[in-house]
Write a protein that holds these residues in place. Structure first.
Motif, PDB file in Angstrom:
ATOM      1  N   ALA A  89       0.836  -1.209   0.000  1.00 50.95           N
ATOM      2  CA  ALA A  89       0.000   0.000   0.000  1.00 50.95           C
ATOM      3  C   ALA A  89       0.869   1.257   0.000  1.00 50.95           C
ATOM      4  O   ALA A  89       0.618   2.197  -0.766  1.00 50.95           O
ATOM      5  CB  ALA A  89      -0.940  -0.007   1.202  1.00 50.95           C
ATOM      6  N   LEU A  90       1.896   1.275   0.826  1.00 49.52           N
ATOM      7  CA  LEU A  90       2.791   2.434   0.890  1.00 49.52           C
ATOM      8  C   LEU A  90       3.542   2.602  -0.429  1.00 49.52           C
ATOM      9  O   LEU A  90       3.694   3.722  -0.934  1.00 49.52           O
ATOM     10  CB  LEU A  90       3.766   2.271   2.060  1.00 49.52           C
ATOM     11  CG  LEU A  90       4.589   3.475   2.467  1.00 49.52           C
ATOM     12  CD1 LEU A  90       3.717   4.684   2.767  1.00 49.52           C
ATOM     13  CD2 LEU A  90       5.449   3.124   3.680  1.00 49.52           C
ATOM     14  N   GLY A  91       3.968   1.496  -1.020  1.00 47.16           N
ATOM     15  CA  GLY A  91       4.641   1.558  -2.310  1.00 47.16           C
ATOM     16  C   GLY A  91       3.758   2.141  -3.394  1.00 47.16           C
ATOM     17  O   GLY A  91       4.222   2.899  -4.252  1.00 47.16           O
ATOM     18  N   LEU A  92       2.480   1.805  -3.351  1.00 49.44           N
ATOM     19  CA  LEU A  92       1.544   2.325  -4.346  1.00 49.44           C
ATOM     20  C   LEU A  92       1.279   3.820  -4.159  1.00 49.44           C
ATOM     21  O   LEU A  92       0.942   4.514  -5.119  1.00 49.44           O
ATOM     22  CB  LEU A  92       0.221   1.552  -4.297  1.00 49.44           C
ATOM     23  CG  LEU A  92       0.294   0.134  -4.860  1.00 49.44           C
ATOM     24  CD1 LEU A  92      -0.955  -0.654  -4.487  1.00 49.44           C
ATOM     25  CD2 LEU A  92       0.486   0.173  -6.372  1.00 49.44           C
ATOM     26  N   GLU A  93       1.431   4.312  -2.943  1.00 45.61           N
ATOM     27  CA  GLU A  93       1.188   5.726  -2.668  1.00 45.61           C
ATOM     28  C   GLU A  93       2.349   6.613  -3.091  1.00 45.61           C
ATOM     29  O   GLU A  93       2.194   7.823  -3.213  1.00 45.61           O
ATOM     30  CB  GLU A  93       0.926   5.927  -1.170  1.00 45.61           C
ATOM     31  CG  GLU A  93      -0.383   5.316  -0.726  1.00 45.61           C
ATOM     32  CD  GLU A  93      -0.580   5.377   0.780  1.00 45.61           C
ATOM     33  OE1 GLU A  93       0.197   6.066   1.485  1.00 45.61           O
ATOM     34  OE2 GLU A  93      -1.520   4.727   1.263  1.00 45.61           O
ATOM     35  N   ARG A  94       3.497   6.030  -3.296  1.00 45.51           N
ATOM     36  CA  ARG A  94       4.699   6.790  -3.630  1.00 45.51           C
ATOM     37  C   ARG A  94       5.079   6.518  -5.080  1.00 45.51           C
ATOM     38  O   ARG A  94       5.295   5.384  -5.461  1.00 45.51           O
ATOM     39  CB  ARG A  94       5.872   6.396  -2.729  1.00 45.51           C
ATOM     40  CG  ARG A  94       5.547   6.415  -1.261  1.00 45.51           C
ATOM     41  CD  ARG A  94       5.229   7.807  -0.779  1.00 45.51           C
ATOM     42  NE  ARG A  94       4.899   7.744   0.636  1.00 45.51           N
ATOM     43  CZ  ARG A  94       4.759   8.806   1.386  1.00 45.51           C
ATOM     44  NH1 ARG A  94       4.890   9.992   0.883  1.00 45.51           N
ATOM     45  NH2 ARG A  94       4.453   8.681   2.654  1.00 45.51           N
ATOM     46  N   GLU A  95       5.175   7.574  -5.859  1.00 44.65           N
ATOM     47  CA  GLU A  95       5.538   7.423  -7.267  1.00 44.65           C
ATOM     48  C   GLU A  95       6.949   6.854  -7.389  1.00 44.65           C
ATOM     49  O   GLU A  95       7.837   7.204  -6.618  1.00 44.65           O
ATOM     50  CB  GLU A  95       5.456   8.791  -7.949  1.00 44.65           C
ATOM     51  CG  GLU A  95       5.436   8.688  -9.449  1.00 44.65           C
ATOM     52  CD  GLU A  95       5.140  10.021 -10.098  1.00 44.65           C
ATOM     53  OE1 GLU A  95       5.823  10.336 -11.082  1.00 44.65           O
ATOM     54  OE2 GLU A  95       4.246  10.734  -9.612  1.00 44.65           O
ATOM     55  N   ASP A  96       7.127   5.972  -8.352  1.00 40.82           N
ATOM     56  CA  ASP A  96       8.436   5.392  -8.658  1.00 40.82           C
ATOM     57  C   ASP A  96       9.045   4.679  -7.457  1.00 40.82           C
ATOM     58  O   ASP A  96      10.232   4.799  -7.183  1.00 40.82           O
ATOM     59  CB  ASP A  96       9.393   6.484  -9.177  1.00 40.82           C
ATOM     60  CG  ASP A  96      10.666   5.895  -9.753  1.00 40.82           C
ATOM     61  OD1 ASP A  96      10.604   4.800 -10.350  1.00 40.82           O
ATOM     62  OD2 ASP A  96      11.737   6.508  -9.577  1.00 40.82           O
ATOM     63  N   SER A  97       8.238   3.931  -6.700  1.00 36.31           N
ATOM     64  CA  SER A  97       8.801   3.269  -5.536  1.00 36.31           C
ATOM     65  C   SER A  97       9.379   1.906  -5.873  1.00 36.31           C
ATOM     66  O   SER A  97       9.054   1.292  -6.875  1.00 36.31           O
ATOM     67  CB  SER A  97       7.797   3.163  -4.404  1.00 36.31           C
ATOM     68  OG  SER A  97       6.558   2.810  -4.831  1.00 36.31           O
ATOM     69  N   LEU A  98      10.262   1.490  -5.004  1.00 31.14           N
ATOM     70  CA  LEU A  98      10.863   0.163  -5.038  1.00 31.14           C
ATOM     71  C   LEU A  98      10.539  -0.476  -3.713  1.00 31.14           C
ATOM     72  O   LEU A  98      10.743   0.143  -2.662  1.00 31.14           O
ATOM     73  CB  LEU A  98      12.387   0.280  -5.206  1.00 31.14           C
ATOM     74  CG  LEU A  98      13.179  -1.023  -5.055  1.00 31.14           C
ATOM     75  CD1 LEU A  98      12.877  -1.969  -6.222  1.00 31.14           C
ATOM     76  CD2 LEU A  98      14.675  -0.719  -4.973  1.00 31.14           C
ATOM     77  N   ILE A  99      10.014  -1.693  -3.750  1.00 28.29           N
ATOM     78  CA  ILE A  99       9.725  -2.354  -2.489  1.00 28.29           C
ATOM     79  C   ILE A  99      10.674  -3.524  -2.298  1.00 28.29           C
ATOM     80  O   ILE A  99      11.086  -4.180  -3.255  1.00 28.29           O
ATOM     81  CB  ILE A  99       8.243  -2.769  -2.357  1.00 28.29           C
ATOM     82  CG1 ILE A  99       7.816  -3.707  -3.460  1.00 28.29           C
ATOM     83  CG2 ILE A  99       7.350  -1.555  -2.332  1.00 28.29           C
ATOM     84  CD1 ILE A  99       6.428  -4.258  -3.233  1.00 28.29           C
ATOM     85  N   LEU A 100      11.039  -3.732  -1.044  1.00 24.69           N
ATOM     86  CA  LEU A 100      11.974  -4.787  -0.675  1.00 24.69           C
ATOM     87  C   LEU A 100      11.195  -5.842   0.099  1.00 24.69           C
ATOM     88  O   LEU A 100      10.718  -5.576   1.198  1.00 24.69           O
ATOM     89  CB  LEU A 100      13.095  -4.223   0.210  1.00 24.69           C
ATOM     90  CG  LEU A 100      13.804  -2.960  -0.286  1.00 24.69           C
ATOM     91  CD1 LEU A 100      14.855  -2.514   0.729  1.00 24.69           C
ATOM     92  CD2 LEU A 100      14.428  -3.179  -1.654  1.00 24.69           C
ATOM     93  N   LEU A 101      11.037  -7.017  -0.517  1.00 25.84           N
ATOM     94  CA  LEU A 101      10.356  -8.105   0.169  1.00 25.84           C
ATOM     95  C   LEU A 101      10.792  -9.431  -0.422  1.00 25.84           C
ATOM     96  O   LEU A 101      11.194  -9.512  -1.575  1.00 25.84           O
ATOM     97  CB  LEU A 101       8.839  -7.940   0.171  1.00 25.84           C
ATOM     98  CG  LEU A 101       8.023  -8.175  -1.078  1.00 25.84           C
ATOM     99  CD1 LEU A 101       6.556  -8.199  -0.702  1.00 25.84           C
ATOM    100  CD2 LEU A 101       8.236  -7.100  -2.100  1.00 25.84           C
ATOM    101  N   ASP A 102      10.707 -10.478   0.402  1.00 25.73           N
ATOM    102  CA  ASP A 102      11.184 -11.799   0.011  1.00 25.73           C
ATOM    103  C   ASP A 102      10.071 -12.815  -0.244  1.00 25.73           C
ATOM    104  O   ASP A 102      10.234 -13.690  -1.079  1.00 25.73           O
ATOM    105  CB  ASP A 102      12.097 -12.384   1.103  1.00 25.73           C
ATOM    106  CG  ASP A 102      13.440 -11.685   1.183  1.00 25.73           C
ATOM    107  OD1 ASP A 102      13.956 -11.264   0.140  1.00 25.73           O
ATOM    108  OD2 ASP A 102      13.977 -11.559   2.304  1.00 25.73           O
ATOM    109  N   GLU A 103       8.988 -12.755   0.484  1.00 32.26           N
ATOM    110  CA  GLU A 103       7.960 -13.796   0.419  1.00 32.26           C
ATOM    111  C   GLU A 103       7.272 -13.816  -0.940  1.00 32.26           C
ATOM    112  O   GLU A 103       6.920 -12.784  -1.495  1.00 32.26           O
ATOM    113  CB  GLU A 103       6.911 -13.602   1.525  1.00 32.26           C
ATOM    114  CG  GLU A 103       7.440 -13.848   2.923  1.00 32.26           C
ATOM    115  CD  GLU A 103       8.236 -12.670   3.486  1.00 32.26           C
ATOM    116  OE1 GLU A 103       8.262 -11.587   2.846  1.00 32.26           O
ATOM    117  OE2 GLU A 103       8.841 -12.831   4.548  1.00 32.26           O
ATOM    118  N   SER A 104       7.077 -15.034  -1.470  1.00 39.19           N
ATOM    119  CA  SER A 104       6.529 -15.159  -2.827  1.00 39.19           C
ATOM    120  C   SER A 104       5.129 -14.589  -2.976  1.00 39.19           C
ATOM    121  O   SER A 104       4.837 -13.982  -4.006  1.00 39.19           O
ATOM    122  CB  SER A 104       6.568 -16.589  -3.338  1.00 39.19           C
ATOM    123  OG  SER A 104       6.622 -17.540  -2.350  1.00 39.19           O
TER     124      SER A 104
END
Length: 168
Positions: A89-104
């Protein structure tokens, strides 16, 4: 520079092998939602990542930011854990974001929403490319000793791509 939003797993795994500072090297600031702070620092007290993330917060390169779109968070929580839901949700609110996550499951959800993503292995691959670590295999093996699950085929493929595999 893109907004970078991190889930618990990447913070915990990198801290467990003494590599959380790679995030500071690569990104000016890392945003984590409140649920991730709670999982890593409060509930994770005494475990890998807790102290490191708290120190990074006080030094100003990790910031706790709550997503504004709570209805989206609730919708995402139907299929994901609360931390992953808040990260997306936070990634979608920020333009040009990169999210860091591991779980498939979280990675698949990020793809559905068109978010750019990477995880612990991607961070380590970048560190190897940029000369910040000398051996990707040593780092991956350290992760495995910390109970990081990586498919054997992926492990071998990553090493091969980075020139550390048997045929690399």
């Amino acid at each position: 520079m893109p907004s970078v939003v991190a889930d618990s797993s990447v913070l915990i795994h990198l801290a467990a092998i003494g590599r959380l500072s790679l995030l500071r090297d690569f990104y000016e600031k890392i945003w984590i939602p409140p649920t991730v702070w709670k999982e890593v620092v409060e509930e994770g007290y005494g475990r890998p990542g807790a102290r490191e993330v708290e120190v990074a917060f006080y030094r100003g390169w990790i910031e706790v930011v709550a997503p504004a779109n709570q209805p989206l968070v609730e919708l995402l929580k139907r299929d994901l854990d609360a931390g992953e839901a808040e990260v997306i949700a936070l990634g979608l609110e920020r333009e040009d974001s990169l999210i860091l996550l591991d779980e498939s499951e979280g990675r698949r959800a990020a793809e559905r929403y068109g978010l750019r993503k990477t995880g612990t292995i991607g961070i380590l691959m970048r560190a190897k490319r940029e000369g910040k670590i000398s051996s990707l295999q040593a780092e991956l093996d350290a992760l495995r000793r910390q109970m990081f699950r990586i498919d054997e085929q992926l492990y071998e493929q990553v090493l091969r791509v980075m020139g550390e595999g048997e045929s690399g």
